[in-house]
Design a protein around this motif. Sequence first.
Motif, PDB file in Angstrom:
ATOM      1  N   GLY A   1       6.252   4.661  -4.431  1.00  0.00           N
ATOM      2  CA  GLY A   1       7.442   4.773  -3.593  1.00  0.00           C
ATOM      3  C   GLY A   1       8.531   3.788  -3.981  1.00  0.00           C
ATOM      4  O   GLY A   1       8.299   2.844  -4.748  1.00  0.00           O
ATOM      5  N   PRO A   2       9.733   3.973  -3.443  1.00  0.00           N
ATOM      6  CA  PRO A   2      10.881   3.159  -3.857  1.00  0.00           C
ATOM      7  C   PRO A   2      10.892   1.735  -3.319  1.00  0.00           C
ATOM      8  O   PRO A   2      11.613   0.883  -3.835  1.00  0.00           O
ATOM      9  CB  PRO A   2      12.070   3.956  -3.312  1.00  0.00           C
ATOM     10  CG  PRO A   2      11.523   4.662  -2.104  1.00  0.00           C
ATOM     11  CD  PRO A   2      10.103   5.004  -2.459  1.00  0.00           C
ATOM     12  N   ARG A   3      10.119   1.451  -2.298  1.00  0.00           N
ATOM     13  CA  ARG A   3      10.161   0.117  -1.705  1.00  0.00           C
ATOM     14  C   ARG A   3       9.339  -0.909  -2.480  1.00  0.00           C
ATOM     15  O   ARG A   3       9.716  -2.077  -2.555  1.00  0.00           O
ATOM     16  CB  ARG A   3       9.706   0.167  -0.243  1.00  0.00           C
ATOM     17  CG  ARG A   3      10.696   0.872   0.670  1.00  0.00           C
ATOM     18  CD  ARG A   3      10.342   0.681   2.126  1.00  0.00           C
ATOM     19  NE  ARG A   3      11.405   1.189   2.985  1.00  0.00           N
ATOM     20  CZ  ARG A   3      12.479   0.514   3.337  1.00  0.00           C
ATOM     21  NH1 ARG A   3      12.643  -0.723   2.894  1.00  0.00           N
ATOM     22  NH2 ARG A   3      13.401   1.041   4.119  1.00  0.00           N
ATOM     23  N   ARG A   4       8.204  -0.493  -3.030  1.00  0.00           N
ATOM     24  CA  ARG A   4       7.388  -1.422  -3.819  1.00  0.00           C
ATOM     25  C   ARG A   4       7.866  -1.354  -5.270  1.00  0.00           C
ATOM     26  O   ARG A   4       7.340  -0.650  -6.104  1.00  0.00           O
ATOM     27  CB  ARG A   4       5.902  -1.083  -3.718  1.00  0.00           C
ATOM     28  CG  ARG A   4       5.003  -2.144  -4.376  1.00  0.00           C
ATOM     29  CD  ARG A   4       3.563  -1.921  -4.015  1.00  0.00           C
ATOM     30  NE  ARG A   4       3.338  -2.100  -2.592  1.00  0.00           N
ATOM     31  CZ  ARG A   4       2.979  -3.264  -2.017  1.00  0.00           C
ATOM     32  NH1 ARG A   4       2.813  -4.338  -2.761  1.00  0.00           N
ATOM     33  NH2 ARG A   4       2.791  -3.338  -0.718  1.00  0.00           N
ATOM     34  N   GLN A   5       8.891  -2.110  -5.540  1.00  0.00           N
ATOM     35  CA  GLN A   5       9.532  -2.040  -6.844  1.00  0.00           C
ATOM     36  C   GLN A   5       8.757  -2.818  -7.902  1.00  0.00           C
ATOM     37  O   GLN A   5       8.203  -3.878  -7.638  1.00  0.00           O
ATOM     38  CB  GLN A   5      10.969  -2.548  -6.744  1.00  0.00           C
ATOM     39  CG  GLN A   5      11.829  -1.690  -5.833  1.00  0.00           C
ATOM     40  CD  GLN A   5      13.307  -1.980  -5.971  1.00  0.00           C
ATOM     41  OE1 GLN A   5      13.726  -2.909  -6.655  1.00  0.00           O
ATOM     42  NE2 GLN A   5      14.125  -1.173  -5.317  1.00  0.00           N
ATOM     43  N   MET A   6       8.753  -2.247  -9.100  1.00  0.00           N
ATOM     44  CA  MET A   6       8.038  -2.831 -10.233  1.00  0.00           C
ATOM     45  C   MET A   6       9.022  -3.398 -11.255  1.00  0.00           C
ATOM     46  O   MET A   6      10.169  -2.965 -11.336  1.00  0.00           O
ATOM     47  CB  MET A   6       7.186  -1.767 -10.928  1.00  0.00           C
ATOM     48  CG  MET A   6       6.058  -1.203 -10.105  1.00  0.00           C
ATOM     49  SD  MET A   6       4.659  -2.351  -9.991  1.00  0.00           S
ATOM     50  CE  MET A   6       4.377  -2.279  -8.226  1.00  0.00           C
ATOM     51  N   ARG A   7       8.516  -4.324 -12.049  1.00  0.00           N
ATOM     52  CA  ARG A   7       9.231  -4.825 -13.223  1.00  0.00           C
ATOM     53  C   ARG A   7       8.375  -4.442 -14.432  1.00  0.00           C
ATOM     54  O   ARG A   7       7.580  -5.231 -14.917  1.00  0.00           O
ATOM     55  CB  ARG A   7       9.389  -6.348 -13.160  1.00  0.00           C
ATOM     56  CG  ARG A   7      10.381  -6.841 -12.144  1.00  0.00           C
ATOM     57  CD  ARG A   7      11.780  -6.818 -12.707  1.00  0.00           C
ATOM     58  NE  ARG A   7      12.732  -7.535 -11.845  1.00  0.00           N
ATOM     59  CZ  ARG A   7      14.026  -7.663 -12.132  1.00  0.00           C
ATOM     60  NH1 ARG A   7      14.498  -7.133 -13.263  1.00  0.00           N
ATOM     61  NH2 ARG A   7      14.828  -8.304 -11.329  1.00  0.00           N
ATOM     62  N   PRO A   8       8.515  -3.211 -14.934  1.00  0.00           N
ATOM     63  CA  PRO A   8       7.668  -2.787 -16.050  1.00  0.00           C
ATOM     64  C   PRO A   8       8.042  -3.496 -17.352  1.00  0.00           C
ATOM     65  O   PRO A   8       9.217  -3.715 -17.642  1.00  0.00           O
ATOM     66  CB  PRO A   8       7.946  -1.277 -16.158  1.00  0.00           C
ATOM     67  CG  PRO A   8       8.576  -0.904 -14.846  1.00  0.00           C
ATOM     68  CD  PRO A   8       9.327  -2.116 -14.418  1.00  0.00           C
ATOM     69  N   MET A   9       7.025  -3.842 -18.125  1.00  0.00           N
ATOM     70  CA  MET A   9       7.236  -4.371 -19.470  1.00  0.00           C
ATOM     71  C   MET A   9       7.153  -3.188 -20.429  1.00  0.00           C
ATOM     72  O   MET A   9       6.165  -2.461 -20.432  1.00  0.00           O
ATOM     73  CB  MET A   9       6.170  -5.412 -19.808  1.00  0.00           C
ATOM     74  CG  MET A   9       6.301  -6.009 -21.196  1.00  0.00           C
ATOM     75  SD  MET A   9       4.921  -7.116 -21.635  1.00  0.00           S
ATOM     76  CE  MET A   9       5.339  -8.566 -20.666  1.00  0.00           C
ATOM     77  N   ALA A  10       8.195  -2.985 -21.226  1.00  0.00           N
ATOM     78  CA  ALA A  10       8.248  -1.834 -22.130  1.00  0.00           C
ATOM     79  C   ALA A  10       8.531  -2.299 -23.549  1.00  0.00           C
ATOM     80  O   ALA A  10       9.138  -3.346 -23.773  1.00  0.00           O
ATOM     81  CB  ALA A  10       9.331  -0.853 -21.681  1.00  0.00           C
ATOM     82  N   LYS A  11       8.098  -1.494 -24.511  1.00  0.00           N
ATOM     83  CA  LYS A  11       8.341  -1.880 -25.898  1.00  0.00           C
ATOM     84  C   LYS A  11       9.841  -1.891 -26.176  1.00  0.00           C
ATOM     85  O   LYS A  11      10.611  -1.066 -25.658  1.00  0.00           O
ATOM     86  CB  LYS A  11       7.605  -0.961 -26.865  1.00  0.00           C
ATOM     87  CG  LYS A  11       7.998   0.499 -26.842  1.00  0.00           C
ATOM     88  CD  LYS A  11       7.161   1.264 -27.864  1.00  0.00           C
ATOM     89  CE  LYS A  11       7.554   2.731 -27.932  1.00  0.00           C
ATOM     90  NZ  LYS A  11       6.756   3.448 -28.953  1.00  0.00           N
ATOM     91  N   ALA A  12      10.255  -2.830 -27.005  1.00  0.00           N
ATOM     92  CA  ALA A  12      11.678  -3.096 -27.226  1.00  0.00           C
ATOM     93  C   ALA A  12      12.432  -1.885 -27.753  1.00  0.00           C
ATOM     94  O   ALA A  12      13.638  -1.745 -27.501  1.00  0.00           O
ATOM     95  CB  ALA A  12      11.825  -4.278 -28.180  1.00  0.00           C
ATOM     96  N   GLU A  13      11.748  -0.984 -28.471  1.00  0.00           N
ATOM     97  CA  GLU A  13      12.430   0.185 -29.037  1.00  0.00           C
ATOM     98  C   GLU A  13      13.099   1.022 -27.958  1.00  0.00           C
ATOM     99  O   GLU A  13      14.192   1.561 -28.162  1.00  0.00           O
ATOM    100  CB  GLU A  13      11.440   1.062 -29.819  1.00  0.00           C
ATOM    101  CG  GLU A  13      10.930   0.438 -31.093  1.00  0.00           C
ATOM    102  CD  GLU A  13       9.696  -0.410 -30.904  1.00  0.00           C
ATOM    103  OE1 GLU A  13       8.933  -0.554 -31.872  1.00  0.00           O
ATOM    104  OE2 GLU A  13       9.480  -0.917 -29.787  1.00  0.00           O
ATOM    105  N   PHE A  14      12.452   1.143 -26.795  1.00  0.00           N
ATOM    106  CA  PHE A  14      13.027   1.913 -25.697  1.00  0.00           C
ATOM    107  C   PHE A  14      14.332   1.286 -25.210  1.00  0.00           C
ATOM    108  O   PHE A  14      15.276   1.988 -24.849  1.00  0.00           O
ATOM    109  CB  PHE A  14      12.042   2.006 -24.527  1.00  0.00           C
ATOM    110  CG  PHE A  14      10.937   2.993 -24.737  1.00  0.00           C
ATOM    111  CD1 PHE A  14      11.184   4.226 -25.308  1.00  0.00           C
ATOM    112  CD2 PHE A  14       9.642   2.702 -24.354  1.00  0.00           C
ATOM    113  CE1 PHE A  14      10.165   5.142 -25.503  1.00  0.00           C
ATOM    114  CE2 PHE A  14       8.613   3.604 -24.547  1.00  0.00           C
ATOM    115  CZ  PHE A  14       8.878   4.829 -25.123  1.00  0.00           C
TER     116      PHE A  14
END
Length: 201
Positions: A55-68
């Motif tokens: 859901g939108p309230r529990r916000q994440m800080r995803p770690m993504a590969k730099a290419e994206f």
Amino acid sequence: MRTVYTILWYIIWPFFSLFHPCRAVGKEHLPEGGALYCGNHSGLSDPVCLVMALGPRRQMRPMAKAEFMRVPVLGWLLKKAGVFAVERGKSDIGAIKTAIKFLKSGENVLLFPEGTRIKNGVDKHGHESEAKAGAAMLAVRTGVDIVPVYIPAKKKWFRFTTIVIGEPYRPTVESKKGTAEEYKAIADELMKRIYALGEQA
């Protein structure tokens, strides 16, 4: 709350709710404060599936590969939504410092300990899956809980994908900041907990 994150969630939600609906079980395990969310990784849609399910309230800080993050427009949107980059295959001190900053400020960081997409125990190069020590180090250095998450590899069109949230736990080490051996043991234990959740999916 990050406004762009919320806006993007509501823009993406109609598509996922129709074509790839996702739901989470084990939400009673979700901790109140910030935590390090760690899951298995088999497809590009994994982080989006988890974000949609929580859901939108529990916000994440995803770690993504730099290419994206270097893709025009997409990279800008991801950054505004809270995604941060990591240079895979390197000791990216900047990404580590960023993750530590977010965790210490009470935010939720999402990463995949295996470092790449894994199917049937091997990566796309045919190498056997092996958990990296990054998640273990972050948890030990910041003192936050790890929340294991299982995301099914098979996601069928027009059918629910059930994501399983495990019980949060806080790994401990004997040394002051942890050794490479301790981090490796924590990482291996984490992946065991994650894949054990698959029985509930």
